[in-house]
Design a protein around this motif. Structure first.
Motif, PDB file in Angstrom:
ATOM      1  N   GLU B  11     -18.907 -53.706  -8.601  1.00  0.00           N
ATOM      2  CA  GLU B  11     -18.045 -54.619  -9.361  1.00  0.00           C
ATOM      3  C   GLU B  11     -17.067 -55.407  -8.499  1.00  0.00           C
ATOM      4  O   GLU B  11     -16.187 -56.095  -9.017  1.00  0.00           O
ATOM      5  N   SER B  12     -17.237 -55.349  -7.194  1.00  0.00           N
ATOM      6  CA  SER B  12     -16.405 -56.191  -6.332  1.00  0.00           C
ATOM      7  C   SER B  12     -16.908 -57.630  -6.395  1.00  0.00           C
ATOM      8  O   SER B  12     -17.926 -57.919  -7.019  1.00  0.00           O
ATOM      9  N   PHE B  13     -16.180 -58.551  -5.788  1.00  0.00           N
ATOM     10  CA  PHE B  13     -16.599 -59.955  -5.767  1.00  0.00           C
ATOM     11  C   PHE B  13     -15.976 -60.623  -4.551  1.00  0.00           C
ATOM     12  O   PHE B  13     -14.745 -60.626  -4.406  1.00  0.00           O
ATOM     13  N   GLY B  14     -16.805 -61.227  -3.722  1.00  0.00           N
ATOM     14  CA  GLY B  14     -16.276 -61.903  -2.534  1.00  0.00           C
ATOM     15  C   GLY B  14     -15.410 -60.959  -1.733  1.00  0.00           C
ATOM     16  O   GLY B  14     -15.847 -59.861  -1.370  1.00  0.00           O
ATOM     17  N   THR B  15     -14.168 -61.367  -1.464  1.00  0.00           N
ATOM     18  CA  THR B  15     -13.271 -60.477  -0.721  1.00  0.00           C
ATOM     19  C   THR B  15     -12.548 -59.507  -1.639  1.00  0.00           C
ATOM     20  O   THR B  15     -11.799 -58.659  -1.162  1.00  0.00           O
ATOM     21  N   TYR B  16     -12.748 -59.651  -2.937  1.00  0.00           N
ATOM     22  CA  TYR B  16     -12.055 -58.771  -3.894  1.00  0.00           C
ATOM     23  C   TYR B  16     -12.795 -57.438  -4.042  1.00  0.00           C
ATOM     24  O   TYR B  16     -14.001 -57.410  -4.193  1.00  0.00           O
ATOM     25  N   ILE B  18     -13.060 -53.823  -6.234  1.00  0.00           N
ATOM     26  CA  ILE B  18     -12.681 -53.153  -7.472  1.00  0.00           C
ATOM     27  C   ILE B  18     -13.512 -51.890  -7.587  1.00  0.00           C
ATOM     28  O   ILE B  18     -14.586 -51.778  -6.987  1.00  0.00           O
ATOM     29  N   ALA B  40     -18.924 -59.756 -12.488  1.00  0.00           N
ATOM     30  CA  ALA B  40     -18.522 -59.066 -11.262  1.00  0.00           C
ATOM     31  C   ALA B  40     -19.760 -59.012 -10.386  1.00  0.00           C
ATOM     32  O   ALA B  40     -20.870 -59.256 -10.846  1.00  0.00           O
ATOM     33  N   GLY B  41     -19.532 -58.652  -9.110  1.00  0.00           N
ATOM     34  CA  GLY B  41     -20.666 -58.598  -8.205  1.00  0.00           C
ATOM     35  C   GLY B  41     -21.004 -59.972  -7.673  1.00  0.00           C
ATOM     36  O   GLY B  41     -20.725 -60.989  -8.310  1.00  0.00           O
ATOM     37  N   ASP B  42     -21.549 -60.006  -6.468  1.00  0.00           N
ATOM     38  CA  ASP B  42     -22.149 -61.218  -5.931  1.00  0.00           C
ATOM     39  C   ASP B  42     -23.388 -60.769  -5.168  1.00  0.00           C
ATOM     40  O   ASP B  42     -23.590 -59.563  -4.984  1.00  0.00           O
ATOM     41  N   PRO B  43     -24.242 -61.684  -4.740  1.00  0.00           N
ATOM     42  CA  PRO B  43     -25.518 -61.230  -4.170  1.00  0.00           C
ATOM     43  C   PRO B  43     -25.380 -60.208  -3.040  1.00  0.00           C
ATOM     44  O   PRO B  43     -26.128 -59.230  -2.984  1.00  0.00           O
ATOM     45  N   ARG B  44     -24.399 -60.410  -2.156  1.00  0.00           N
ATOM     46  CA  ARG B  44     -24.245 -59.472  -1.047  1.00  0.00           C
ATOM     47  C   ARG B  44     -23.824 -58.101  -1.559  1.00  0.00           C
ATOM     48  O   ARG B  44     -24.270 -57.069  -1.047  1.00  0.00           O
TER      49      ARG B  44
END
Lengths: 254, 254, 254, 254
Positions: B11-16, B18, B40-44
């Motif tokens: 559930e993190s995102f970019g530099t964020y 969580i 939430a989430g991004d490909p990486r």
């Protein structure tokens, strides 16, 4: 002599419409590059576009991009290779699911806009793109600039088939790269000129650069743009000119 | 007696950042619901999270949501059913590609947040969700609220296996729905209470609502939350309590 | 001898939290650079942050960025100057409204991350930034790298006061630019080293580059970072060291 | 008898174009509602649109929305009041900066789409909107549905002038609300019908609902839509019909 004709499609977003008449263009091309939602397209539009292509018997490909809706994927962004790789898996995976849902295979992947242009001379970026594609499936064809050594090498290093692309309606530099869209006249809008360049690419394996020099290139697919006013007319004349000159128009897999 | 333990992850995102320690949580649960990039989430991060789950031998599932990063997918949005269906295909397809890349199957799909809550009593929305899942694969298990008749019926209408979910750390209403997070005390933070509720669900097939009444429910999977401070401790006690009381913790497919 | 202490603030987004304790940092600095929603921050967070700064009597500034939440504004993007200019008016205007709502003036504008770094050596980009700031108000102070001739010239060409910025906790190149964050050790985490560099900047108007050479610089403000674990401790020691060495800590307007 | 004519404008985004010919529409209306970037518009487009309106001598207003580009702000979203309030300050502040940069005042604020429709019967949401507007400036006029008691009361509670709005080209329900766009025929495309409804609103202070009943309303401004094919023709006939029937077309401030 044979060549594939590809066109970018599904570039609308939400209530916004862009591009010409995808359904009509699908009667003329043999490969559709479907926007994946990062620079254009949204899930409903991807669904619709893949459905149209499947119905028309046109090969479906994914058209991944930088995450840049506002810039339509045309702005260079410095992104870390591992992020590019993951972005490609994500976008290609999403479009692949729609292809499967419509009962057709995903055939190829062609990077969009700035991502494509940045990779042309960037081995690390080309490698990240190819790795992302290969992680989804080694059966996917990597479509890249016919004259880009880095894209070709990256695809081959990952065990992917590389299909070199050329442009009927873009002006070439003497080194085989494309003249920037920022330069006036870099997009050929005269259908006769575009058709002549297409035949030159398909039959003579070469193109005339803006300085009059000849550039040799091995292209398996020819890109037609759908977003200029004369797009359909261009496409029709290109296809007729190719066939009249003995170049068979066939998709990459057939 | 057996039950699956699932937890939302990635559930993190970019530099964020969580959520707690996904790697540690993966030692305790048997199913991971991976955020798909919409709330939430991004490909990486999806890539990383699926990789962690694969390595831990935990079943990978997709956790699709409304397209609402700012609201973390917790705000009700009125979206047309065909858009929900396409959003599910897109998100599930994207995560499925990462699962395949890591050599594991995608096992289940569990809608997130407001999308889940809106569907609990909405047959049309439940149907759109199930259709989206089924279009990706009829082998996917649809995870929904154990007490939701609409979700269960929608999954079954699409030929999907439905896995009813219950919550160890959420307070129940007498009708089997969850008390809104907006009400103070609706999330159980006391690990002993959560463990007791888990055993009640796993062994007794029932739960005590906030008014003291008993609610019967057939749950195949138990949701543990990873985003509260005592998450790991909660999870550990829940798992131990289940096993101590003769409820085997096993993934949905095993 | 006097200097302003500035710190980036309000970098959370939605449910995501980032940065240290803004309220505590506001006891130590004299200027707050408030994220404007493009790389971080959202309207509710801007409101909260500006409110905190106003209450603490700290000068409020806007911290505009590329539109890049996923990259936290740290990725170079090629954006047309007229788009940068409009982006700056938009972001600064939005934060200015919150400042007015809290009864304080907007004092300065400091570009963020890649936008700042790209402008350091780019006259066209610096000019676009300064034009955007000046269109909101010629009373705004443009904060940029003390050693950037392009930023200083662009601000002055628009009739803006330029405040040169230096960094207590970043390693300098011999030409006065900052060593890239991509290079290990480019962020100084030792509070004593940071404090010593601060005094050197404030009292000696110079800094020691990574090769040991001295770089002269005229800095009116010193940037303290809030997003590393020792941020508060760093800030405290920097402030104490400055005052101990006769450098008065005062905001730009006072 | 007098009335203001307002129209939504600046609804393009990036390379996407939407809406008709804003420049031509500005010759016919007296107030422009400028999209603020949340459902449509981006800083460059806001700049351009405000510039056009300023040049045409048309009153500039902000048209804030839910943060929902994909749904064009037309989807209901459950957002907390304090978030709505902050979103309004942000959007109105951003557009106000462009107005100031073009040397004209920001005159009014009209919520867009679902945000407007949700507020019509929601006192808490109406209050959040009015508070957001008032925090930017008590001189701003709050434009809302003429028949909405909650919007009118909220504006007055914050000390804002309320300007009731009516629609020449939307079908009314007997209770004075607008028939949902989801119902076929809810947008009047026949210019004669629209003109007749406009005169009825301007001269007779009433409108005929879809069931034939008369609805009384006190409208100070009439909304013309720019996004249907006959928009300009509609607008022209509405304006002519008003003037022919003795209703003077004047902006809210004049």
């Amino acid at each position: 002599m044979r060549i594939d004709l590809n066109c970018d499609m599904g570039e609308s977003f939400g209530t916004y419409r862009i591009g010409g008449d995808d359904a009509k263009m699908l009667e003329l091309v043999t490969s559709a590059n479907v926007a994946c939602g990062f620079h254009a397209g949204d899930p409903r539009i991807i669904d619709h576009t893949v459905g149209l292509a499947a119905k028309a018997g046109v090969a479906v490909g994914a058209h991944p991009s930088h995450h840049d809706l506002r810039g339509f994927g045309r702005r260079s962004i410095q992104v870390a290779p591992d992020e590019i790789e993951a972005d490609v898996v994500y976008q290609v995976g999403a479009v692949a699911a729609f292809a499967a849902a419509h009962g057709v295979p995903l055939v190829h992947v062609k990077p969009h806009g700035a991502l494509y242009n940045q990779a042309v001379n960037d081995a690390s970026l080309s490698s990240a793109l190819a790795k992302g594609v290969a992680r989804v499936s080694r059966d996917l064809i990597f479509v890249g600039l016919a004259t880009s050594a880095t894209m070709r090498a990256a695809a081959e290093a990952e065990g992917l088939r590389f299909a070199g692309e050329a442009f009927a309606d873009r002006v070439y530099n003497p080194d085989g790269t494309l003249q920037s869209r920022a330069i006036a006249g870099s997009v050929i809008t005269d259908p006769d000129l575009a058709a002549r360049q297409a035949v030159s690419i398909g039959a003579d394996k070469s193109v005339t650069a803006h300085d009059g020099s000849r550039v040799a290139l091995e292209a398996e697919t020819l890109c037609l743009h759908g977003d200029n006013p004369t797009a359909l007319d261009n496409a029709r004349r290109v296809r007729e000119a190719l066939e009249r000159n003995g170049v068979e128009v066939r998709s990459l897999l057939s």
